[in-house]
Design a protein around this motif. Structure first.
Motif, PDB file in Angstrom:
ATOM      1  N   GLY A  44       0.819  -1.201   0.000  1.00 13.98           N
ATOM      2  CA  GLY A  44       0.000   0.000   0.000  1.00 13.98           C
ATOM      3  C   GLY A  44       0.853   1.251   0.000  1.00 13.98           C
ATOM      4  N   ASP A  45       0.226   2.402   0.179  1.00 13.85           N
ATOM      5  CA  ASP A  45       0.963   3.660   0.249  1.00 13.85           C
ATOM      6  C   ASP A  45       0.492   4.452   1.463  1.00 13.85           C
ATOM      7  OD1 ASP A  45      -1.445   5.021  -0.442  1.00 13.85           O
ATOM      8  OD2 ASP A  45      -1.028   4.670  -2.567  1.00 13.85           O
ATOM      9  N   ALA A  46       0.897   5.685   1.542  1.00 11.22           N
ATOM     10  CA  ALA A  46       0.590   6.478   2.732  1.00 11.22           C
ATOM     11  C   ALA A  46      -0.893   6.751   2.896  1.00 11.22           C
ATOM     12  CB  ALA A  46       1.352   7.793   2.675  1.00 11.22           C
ATOM     13  N   TYR A  47      -1.671   6.626   1.815  1.00 11.11           N
ATOM     14  CA  TYR A  47      -3.082   6.972   1.866  1.00 11.11           C
ATOM     15  C   TYR A  47      -4.009   5.770   1.708  1.00 11.11           C
ATOM     16  CZ  TYR A  47      -1.032  11.553   1.143  1.00 11.11           C
ATOM     17  OH  TYR A  47      -0.281  12.673   1.270  1.00 11.11           O
ATOM     18  N   THR A  48      -3.458   4.618   1.429  1.00 15.42           N
ATOM     19  CA  THR A  48      -4.277   3.428   1.173  1.00 15.42           C
ATOM     20  C   THR A  48      -3.754   2.239   1.965  1.00 15.42           C
ATOM     21  OG1 THR A  48      -4.663   4.204  -1.080  1.00 15.42           O
ATOM     22  CG2 THR A  48      -5.200   1.910  -0.609  1.00 15.42           C
ATOM     23  N   GLU A  49      -4.658   1.537   2.649  1.00 17.04           N
ATOM     24  CA  GLU A  49      -4.257   0.336   3.369  1.00 17.04           C
ATOM     25  C   GLU A  49      -3.871  -0.758   2.373  1.00 17.04           C
ATOM     26  OE1 GLU A  49      -6.374  -0.389   7.559  1.00 17.04           O
ATOM     27  OE2 GLU A  49      -7.734  -0.455   5.861  1.00 17.04           O
ATOM     28  N   GLY A  50      -2.755  -1.416   2.611  1.00 13.94           N
ATOM     29  CA  GLY A  50      -2.386  -2.554   1.796  1.00 13.94           C
ATOM     30  C   GLY A  50      -3.231  -3.759   2.143  1.00 13.94           C
ATOM     31  N   LEU A  51      -3.149  -4.801   1.327  1.00 10.45           N
ATOM     32  CA  LEU A  51      -3.960  -5.995   1.537  1.00 10.45           C
ATOM     33  C   LEU A  51      -3.728  -6.634   2.905  1.00 10.45           C
ATOM     34  CD1 LEU A  51      -6.005  -8.032   0.458  1.00 10.45           C
ATOM     35  CD2 LEU A  51      -4.115  -9.227  -0.675  1.00 10.45           C
ATOM     36  N   PRO A  52      -2.491  -6.805   3.377  1.00  6.70           N
ATOM     37  CA  PRO A  52      -2.297  -7.400   4.708  1.00  6.70           C
ATOM     38  C   PRO A  52      -3.015  -6.633   5.816  1.00  6.70           C
ATOM     39  CG  PRO A  52      -0.232  -7.383   3.505  1.00  6.70           C
ATOM     40  CD  PRO A  52      -1.193  -6.554   2.703  1.00  6.70           C
ATOM     41  N   ALA A  53      -2.974  -5.308   5.749  1.00  4.86           N
ATOM     42  CA  ALA A  53      -3.642  -4.501   6.771  1.00  4.86           C
ATOM     43  C   ALA A  53      -5.154  -4.672   6.703  1.00  4.86           C
ATOM     44  CB  ALA A  53      -3.274  -3.024   6.610  1.00  4.86           C
ATOM     45  N   ARG A  54      -5.695  -4.733   5.491  1.00  2.00           N
ATOM     46  CA  ARG A  54      -7.141  -4.908   5.341  1.00  2.00           C
ATOM     47  C   ARG A  54      -7.582  -6.290   5.820  1.00  2.00           C
ATOM     48  NH1 ARG A  54      -8.424  -4.774  -0.091  1.00  2.00           N
ATOM     49  NH2 ARG A  54      -6.310  -4.409  -0.868  1.00  2.00           N
ATOM     50  N   ILE A  55      -6.773  -7.307   5.552  1.00  2.42           N
ATOM     51  CA  ILE A  55      -7.080  -8.657   6.024  1.00  2.42           C
ATOM     52  C   ILE A  55      -7.089  -8.697   7.542  1.00  2.42           C
ATOM     53  CG2 ILE A  55      -6.122 -10.988   6.210  1.00  2.42           C
ATOM     54  CD1 ILE A  55      -5.248 -10.739   3.281  1.00  2.42           C
ATOM     55  N   THR A  56      -6.090  -8.090   8.160  1.00  2.00           N
ATOM     56  CA  THR A  56      -6.015  -8.079   9.624  1.00  2.00           C
ATOM     57  C   THR A  56      -7.207  -7.350  10.229  1.00  2.00           C
ATOM     58  OG1 THR A  56      -3.595  -8.170   9.589  1.00  2.00           O
ATOM     59  CG2 THR A  56      -4.631  -7.367  11.602  1.00  2.00           C
ATOM     60  N   ARG A  57      -7.537  -6.185   9.673  1.00  2.00           N
ATOM     61  CA  ARG A  57      -8.663  -5.417  10.206  1.00  2.00           C
ATOM     62  C   ARG A  57      -9.977  -6.174  10.069  1.00  2.00           C
ATOM     63  NH1 ARG A  57     -11.727  -1.042   7.877  1.00  2.00           N
ATOM     64  NH2 ARG A  57     -10.298  -0.959   6.106  1.00  2.00           N
ATOM     65  N   ALA A  58     -10.211  -6.772   8.902  1.00  2.00           N
ATOM     66  CA  ALA A  58     -11.446  -7.521   8.687  1.00  2.00           C
ATOM     67  C   ALA A  58     -11.499  -8.765   9.572  1.00  2.00           C
ATOM     68  CB  ALA A  58     -11.561  -7.911   7.217  1.00  2.00           C
ATOM     69  N   GLY A  59     -10.365  -9.478   9.679  1.00  2.00           N
ATOM     70  CA  GLY A  59     -10.333 -10.676  10.501  1.00  2.00           C
ATOM     71  C   GLY A  59     -10.565 -10.376  11.967  1.00  2.00           C
ATOM     72  N   ASN A  60      -9.973  -9.286  12.458  1.00  2.00           N
ATOM     73  CA  ASN A  60     -10.175  -8.899  13.857  1.00  2.00           C
ATOM     74  C   ASN A  60     -11.624  -8.526  14.131  1.00  2.00           C
ATOM     75  OD1 ASN A  60      -7.454  -9.283  14.298  1.00  2.00           O
ATOM     76  ND2 ASN A  60      -6.935  -7.106  14.385  1.00  2.00           N
ATOM     77  N   GLU A  61     -12.194  -7.755  13.232  1.00  2.00           N
ATOM     78  CA  GLU A  61     -13.589  -7.330  13.394  1.00  2.00           C
ATOM     79  C   GLU A  61     -14.524  -8.534  13.388  1.00  2.00           C
ATOM     80  OE1 GLU A  61     -16.080  -5.506  10.092  1.00  2.00           O
ATOM     81  OE2 GLU A  61     -15.400  -3.735  11.192  1.00  2.00           O
TER      82      GLU A  61
END
Length: 207
Positions: free
Chosen positions: A159-176
């Motif tokens: 990802g970049d400074a303004y967009t979550e990369g795939l690993p971050a999105r997976i972690t956030r969704a999995g935690n939720e």
């Protein structure tokens, strides 16, 4: 220690597939989160490509094979379901839809469901909202707010400074998703009396 059962449904057709990879990573993220909360977790993956012929025969004969019946039972008895499909013609795959067409419309009532999809381009990400969410809303499942779409270019990207990369999105969704799964059994213990709504209303009037 309470044991929770998570089941991932993958509609990927190739082996290996990015769809199965996304399902595995979402499952892993949820499992880690539940382990942090001191839950024991049983995880299983239902590969729909292995059931494609059984699903087709069920529509013709009206009777599921033993393998298909077992897969349906795994999904409907789970404490939480992760459902991931490849995108075909701007929607979920026919195999994915056919499998969930075989599930009783009330069998997933209240079950937490995390949806995900994979495709060649990010332009198909709206499939999460215009196809997957309505499908599971019809099945009365509790679809978690965060879903994950993985385009080809997402794999290996941080990802970049303004967009979550795939690993971050997976972690956030999995935690939720894990938090919703963990909270659900606490709402009603197995031996708690279920009070009909009519009785609750009558008690309120007496008060």
């Amino acid at each position: 220690m309470q044991t929770l059962k998570l089941v991932a449904v993958s509609a990927g057709l190739s082996s290996p597939s990015s769809t199965r990879l996304l399902a595995d990573r979402l499952l892993q993220a949820a499992r880690y989160r539940l382990a942090e909360q001191e839950y024991a977790v049983d995880v299983e993956v239902v590969e729909l490509r292995d059931l494609a012929v059984d699903i087709a025969k069920n529509f013709v004969t009206g009777f599921p094979s033993a393998a298909l019946e077992e897969a349906i039972e795994k999904v409907t008895s789970a404490d939480g379901v992760i459902a991931v499909t490849p995108v075909f013609t701007a929607s979920y795959s026919g195999l994915f839809k056919s499998f969930f067409d075989l599930i009783d419309p009330t069998a997933l009532s209240g079950t937490p469901v995390l949806v995900g999809a994979t495709g060649g381009t990010a332009r198909h990400s709206l499939v999460l909202d215009h196809a997957l969410r309505p499908l599971f809303a019809y099945l009365r499942a509790s679809v978690t707010p965060t879903a994950v779409y993985a385009a080809s270019e997402d794999w290996g990207s941080g990802g970049d400074a303004y967009t979550e990369g795939l690993p971050a999105r997976i972690t956030r969704a999995g935690n939720e998703f894990a938090d919703v799964v963990a909270a659900r059994p606490a709402r009603r213990s197995a031996d708690e009396e279920i009070v009909p709504f009519e009785k609750q209303l009558a008690d309120l009037r007496l008060d």
